[in-house]
Design a protein around this motif. Structure first.
Motif, PDB file in Angstrom:
ATOM      1  N   VAL A 139       0.914  -1.059   0.002  1.00  0.00           N
ATOM      2  CA  VAL A 139      -0.029   0.147  -0.047  1.00  0.00           C
ATOM      3  C   VAL A 139       0.739   1.355   0.020  1.00  0.00           C
ATOM      4  O   VAL A 139       1.734   1.475   0.998  1.00  0.00           O
ATOM      5  CB  VAL A 139      -1.026  -0.009   1.319  1.00  0.00           C
ATOM      6  CG1 VAL A 139      -1.830   1.270   1.063  1.00  0.00           C
ATOM      7  CG2 VAL A 139      -1.845  -1.305   1.344  1.00  0.00           C
ATOM      8  N   TYR A 140       0.749   2.178  -1.159  1.00  0.00           N
ATOM      9  CA  TYR A 140       1.637   3.199  -1.158  1.00  0.00           C
ATOM     10  C   TYR A 140       0.946   4.461  -0.874  1.00  0.00           C
ATOM     11  O   TYR A 140      -0.348   4.614  -1.020  1.00  0.00           O
ATOM     12  CB  TYR A 140       2.088   3.393  -2.451  1.00  0.00           C
ATOM     13  CG  TYR A 140       3.096   2.329  -2.973  1.00  0.00           C
ATOM     14  CD1 TYR A 140       4.244   1.992  -2.408  1.00  0.00           C
ATOM     15  CD2 TYR A 140       2.438   1.330  -3.527  1.00  0.00           C
ATOM     16  CE1 TYR A 140       5.028   1.028  -2.852  1.00  0.00           C
ATOM     17  CE2 TYR A 140       3.384   0.168  -3.956  1.00  0.00           C
ATOM     18  CZ  TYR A 140       4.695   0.076  -3.534  1.00  0.00           C
ATOM     19  OH  TYR A 140       5.430  -0.945  -3.811  1.00  0.00           O
ATOM     20  N   LEU A 141       1.563   5.585  -0.450  1.00  0.00           N
ATOM     21  CA  LEU A 141       0.973   6.765   0.092  1.00  0.00           C
ATOM     22  C   LEU A 141       1.530   7.722  -0.798  1.00  0.00           C
ATOM     23  O   LEU A 141       2.768   7.952  -0.488  1.00  0.00           O
ATOM     24  CB  LEU A 141       0.971   7.091   1.538  1.00  0.00           C
ATOM     25  CG  LEU A 141       0.542   8.383   1.900  1.00  0.00           C
ATOM     26  CD1 LEU A 141      -1.008   8.597   1.886  1.00  0.00           C
ATOM     27  CD2 LEU A 141       1.036   8.482   3.564  1.00  0.00           C
ATOM     28  N   ILE A 142       1.017   8.592  -1.694  1.00  0.00           N
ATOM     29  CA  ILE A 142       1.419   9.543  -2.326  1.00  0.00           C
ATOM     30  C   ILE A 142       1.098  11.084  -1.603  1.00  0.00           C
ATOM     31  O   ILE A 142      -0.425  11.457  -1.556  1.00  0.00           O
ATOM     32  CB  ILE A 142       1.040   9.795  -3.855  1.00  0.00           C
ATOM     33  CG1 ILE A 142       1.693   8.491  -4.554  1.00  0.00           C
ATOM     34  CG2 ILE A 142       1.627  10.978  -4.578  1.00  0.00           C
ATOM     35  CD1 ILE A 142       1.548   8.357  -5.782  1.00  0.00           C
ATOM     36  N   VAL A 143       1.828  11.720  -1.014  1.00  0.00           N
ATOM     37  CA  VAL A 143       1.662  12.756  -0.361  1.00  0.00           C
ATOM     38  C   VAL A 143       1.819  14.126  -1.249  1.00  0.00           C
ATOM     39  O   VAL A 143       3.118  14.185  -1.691  1.00  0.00           O
ATOM     40  CB  VAL A 143       2.246  13.084   0.856  1.00  0.00           C
ATOM     41  CG1 VAL A 143       1.837  14.338   1.902  1.00  0.00           C
ATOM     42  CG2 VAL A 143       2.028  11.962   1.836  1.00  0.00           C
ATOM     43  N   VAL A 144       0.864  15.045  -1.379  1.00  0.00           N
ATOM     44  CA  VAL A 144       1.247  16.339  -2.095  1.00  0.00           C
ATOM     45  C   VAL A 144       0.754  17.665  -1.592  1.00  0.00           C
ATOM     46  O   VAL A 144       0.432  17.817  -0.464  1.00  0.00           O
ATOM     47  CB  VAL A 144       0.280  16.249  -3.460  1.00  0.00           C
ATOM     48  CG1 VAL A 144       0.742  15.016  -4.314  1.00  0.00           C
ATOM     49  CG2 VAL A 144      -1.150  16.416  -3.309  1.00  0.00           C
ATOM     50  N   ARG A 145       1.794  18.648  -2.219  1.00  0.00           N
ATOM     51  CA  ARG A 145       1.344  20.055  -1.807  1.00  0.00           C
ATOM     52  C   ARG A 145       1.117  20.720  -3.136  1.00  0.00           C
ATOM     53  O   ARG A 145       1.583  20.557  -3.947  1.00  0.00           O
ATOM     54  CB  ARG A 145       2.342  20.793  -0.975  1.00  0.00           C
ATOM     55  CG  ARG A 145       2.727  20.426   0.412  1.00  0.00           C
ATOM     56  CD  ARG A 145       3.564  21.307   1.204  1.00  0.00           C
ATOM     57  NE  ARG A 145       4.912  21.447   0.706  1.00  0.00           N
ATOM     58  CZ  ARG A 145       5.789  22.588   0.629  1.00  0.00           C
ATOM     59  NH1 ARG A 145       5.432  23.424   1.826  1.00  0.00           N
ATOM     60  NH2 ARG A 145       6.948  22.681   0.145  1.00  0.00           N
ATOM     61  N   LEU A 146      -0.193  21.561  -3.006  1.00  0.00           N
ATOM     62  CA  LEU A 146      -0.707  22.009  -4.094  1.00  0.00           C
ATOM     63  C   LEU A 146      -0.036  23.343  -4.397  1.00  0.00           C
ATOM     64  O   LEU A 146       0.211  23.994  -3.541  1.00  0.00           O
ATOM     65  CB  LEU A 146      -2.051  22.079  -4.339  1.00  0.00           C
ATOM     66  CG  LEU A 146      -2.737  20.511  -4.329  1.00  0.00           C
ATOM     67  CD1 LEU A 146      -4.403  20.698  -4.344  1.00  0.00           C
ATOM     68  CD2 LEU A 146      -2.287  19.650  -5.255  1.00  0.00           C
ATOM     69  N   LEU A 147      -0.140  24.180  -5.727  1.00  0.00           N
ATOM     70  CA  LEU A 147       0.360  25.243  -5.903  1.00  0.00           C
ATOM     71  C   LEU A 147      -0.813  26.255  -5.325  1.00  0.00           C
ATOM     72  O   LEU A 147      -1.953  25.874  -5.318  1.00  0.00           O
ATOM     73  CB  LEU A 147       0.256  25.625  -7.487  1.00  0.00           C
ATOM     74  CG  LEU A 147       1.614  24.772  -8.163  1.00  0.00           C
ATOM     75  CD1 LEU A 147       1.533  24.848  -9.572  1.00  0.00           C
ATOM     76  CD2 LEU A 147       3.135  25.481  -7.481  1.00  0.00           C
ATOM     77  N   PRO A 148      -0.371  27.619  -5.185  1.00  0.00           N
ATOM     78  CA  PRO A 148      -1.467  28.429  -4.629  1.00  0.00           C
ATOM     79  C   PRO A 148      -2.647  28.571  -5.613  1.00  0.00           C
ATOM     80  O   PRO A 148      -2.483  28.627  -6.797  1.00  0.00           O
ATOM     81  CB  PRO A 148      -0.781  29.897  -4.430  1.00  0.00           C
ATOM     82  CG  PRO A 148       0.628  29.435  -4.421  1.00  0.00           C
ATOM     83  CD  PRO A 148       0.829  28.014  -5.099  1.00  0.00           C
TER      84      PRO A 148
END
Length: 622
Positions: free
Chosen positions: A568-577
């Motif tokens: 099980v993988y987890l992809i963690v992201v931060r989005l652009l403003p």
């Protein structure tokens, strides 16, 4: 506290059933009083919760109208809005909609003979009236009572009758089937029994409806009914089983014990018989015909006109049914006990000169058959065409494979030769072909399953050893357990049945635990390096760039206890403003091709403890 396993819940259910049956035998009146209060408890919980909600809202608003200070307080703290929202959430959770069964609606004016039969049964038995009558494609009949207002009455009753059942039985036998169903609701025998029968069905449907709702209030209701419904089902089991005998007795009195017994035998045998001798050959035509040029229900009418079972074939089919014992998995007693209660042996159903469908539906039968034919063709056309195309491709591949020298056959060739021959050449014994494949691939669980299945079909107990090995593969465990249980029940080895059943239940528990592990991330989770090849990571980077709106991204693996071989993988992201959070996350979940089960989360929504693990253990993608 850890939740009980499936096996523990089953044992608890069986223990309650035993207690209820003992209480019913020792003091029926006391048992029924307790059952009455237990049945009312469910309604009291829902009605009480609804009353408290309305009282809280009404009392608060009344206090606000009588006190200016209270009104100012409610406005300043926005408590009015909070209470109204709370009330709406709870009422929505309590307003459980139970759908009525669906089918071909029969109108009284068009089918007077059928409704005359139903009216006579209702009057004689003193049963509650039926509001709707529908035809279905099942080999069954049932009366379903659905409350009109949430889970509360009054009830709207629907009689569901299978068209195949009416086509297969003479009017006397079909009358016995319907009399059995009306007998469940008969006030002549016991109004309390009829009430329990209705409540048992209601709570089962209510639990299903609650399970589909969401929210805190719905969750509390679900926890209550998750305990209450199995408990009520178990404790009412003794009366429900007695109700089945009473309904059979009502059917025997309204028709005759011979007709009631013949109907029971037909219900237990004709459905499987039609599946084997009518539906399976009909569907097999898709191997040779590109289009479903059939009229199945019109043909089914003629199928039941013919003598469908000779004496020897009947005895071979009925013998295993008569060997089954009444158990706690079904309130319906076994066929042998039901026939014994009627004082009748198991006789082969005689030929049907005029079916109940012909007698009761009259001139309306032909349009009904045409409608069922039309719906069946439309529902199955694409599947039929797909099977035809696949069969032609497989037939050509099999013919080419047979031209290949024996010494040149690979393991995959031998597997295809066995599986394709089994499907396309029913006169050929595929077992030697599977055994030849196993000689090349002795550790393949799939071939163990196939060999075990064929051996048990020939009543050879050696097949159990093959199923033992097959059950070690996750995708085959339940199928292997079910095959073993079916065989062992035929042989009467109940201890072995219990062992296989427990194995299947333990696998179900593991699957449920695995599902929960793979549906979210909690602060207690442990994250580990993803251990993915470089080309896979590069492909993920390309896909994320195509999505856009992402400032940075990491991938990490979630440590799981159940089936760790399925990562099980987890992809963690931060989005652009100013990026659309909902739109971007939806695209990530639907468009990104991942190497396994993958969860997507915004970094700011991740627990602080997990953010550090992502940084230390994860692989940066962007």
């Amino acid at each position: 506290m850890l939740s009980k396993s499936t096996t523990q819940r089953r044992h608890r259910f069986e223990h309650l059933v035993d207690e209820a049956e003992r209480a019913f035998r020792e003091d029926p009146r006391r048992y029924k009083r307790r059952l009455l209060w237990l049945g009312l408890l469910g309604y009291a919980v829902i009605g009480g919760a609804l009353f408290l909600i309305l009282a809280l809202i009404g009392g608060t608003l009344l206090a606000a109208t009588l006190s200016t200070a209270m009104l100012v307080l409610l406005i300043n703290w926005q408590l009015v809005i909070v209470l109204l929202l709370l009330g709406w959430v709870l009422i929505k959770a309590l307003w459980i909609k139970i759908e009525a069964p669906d089918g071909y609606r029969l109108e009284r004016a068009k089918f007077p003979a059928l409704f005359a039969e139903l009216d006579a049964l209702q009057r004689t038995l003193g049963a509650a009236p039926v509001h709707r009558v529908i035809l279905t494609d099942d080999f069954n009949a049932a009366i379903v009572a659905v409350p009109r207002i949430g889970i509360f009455g009054p009830y709207r009753r629907t009689l569901s009758v299978g068209l195949p059942l009416l086509l297969s039985m003479a009017p006397e036998q079909a009358r016995a089937v319907l009399a059995h169903e009306f007998g469940h609701l008969s006030s002549n025998r016991s109004g309390f029994n009829a009430w329990v029968y209705r409540v048992r069905a209601s709570w089962g449907r209510i639990l299903e409806a609650v399970a589909q709702t969401r929210g805190i209030a719905a969750g509390a209701l679900h926890r209550f009914f998750d305990w209450y419904t199995p408990y009520y089902w178990a404790y009412s089991f003794a009366l429900a089983r007695a109700n089945e005998y009473e309904a059979d007795a009502a059917a025997g009195q309204l028709t005759s014990s011979e007709d009631a017994a013949a109907a029971l035998v037909a219900v237990h045998t004709y459905g499987d018989l039609a599946g084997e001798q009518f539906w399976s050959p009909l569907l097999a035509r898709a191997d040779h015909q590109p289009q479903p040029a059939v009229r199945p229900y019109t043909a089914l009418r003629q199928f039941f006109k013919q003598p469908v079972m000779e004496a020897d074939a009947f005895h071979a089919r009925i013998a295993p049914l008569l060997e089954r014992r009444t158990d706690r998995s079904d309130t319906h007693p076994c066929l042998r006990d039901r026939l014994a209660a009627l004082g009748q042996p198991a006789r082969p159903p005689g030929p049907v000169e005029q079916s109940a469908a012909e007698a009761w539906l009259g001139d309306g039968l032909l349009p009904i058959l045409a409608t069922f034919d039309h719906y069946w063709i439309n529902r199955n056309r694409l599947r039929w065409q797909g099977r035809y195309r696949k069969t032609q491709e497989t037939r050509a591949a099999l013919a080419q494979l047979k031209t290949k020298p024996e010494r040149d056959l690979t393991a995959m060739d031998r597997w295809n030769l066995a599986s394709w021959s089994e499907r396309l050449e029913p006169g050929l014994d595929p077992l030697p072909l599977y055994q030849a494949y196993k000689d090349m691939k002795p550790d393949d669980a799939d071939v163990d399953f196939m060999i075990g299945r064929h051996l048990l079909a020939r009543s050879q107990p050696e097949g159990l050893a093959y199923l033992e090995r097959a059950a070690s593969q996750r995708s085959l465990t339940l199928d292997a357990c079910n095959l073993a249980i079916a065989y062992l029940r035929r042989t009467g080895d109940e201890p072995a049945v219990e062992r296989w059943r427990m194995r299947g239940e333990q696998h179900q528990d593991r699957e449920e635990a695995a599902r929960r592990e793979r549906t979210g991330v909690s602060a207690d989770d442990i994250l580990i390096p993803p251990q993915l090849p470089g080309d896979v990571l590069r492909d993920l980077r390309v896909q994320l760039l195509e999505i856009g709106n992402i400032r940075d991204a990491w991938i990490v693996r979630k440590a799981v206890r159940e089936f760790p071989e399925d990562p099980v993988y987890l992809i963690v992201v931060r989005l652009l403003p100013f990026a659309s959070q909902h739109f971007t996350m939806q695209r990530l979940a639907t468009e990104i091709l991942c190497p396994g089960s993958t969860l997507f989360m915004l970094r700011r929504r991740l627990h602080r403890r997990l953010r550090g693990q992502v940084r230390d253990q994860g692989q940066r993608l962007l």
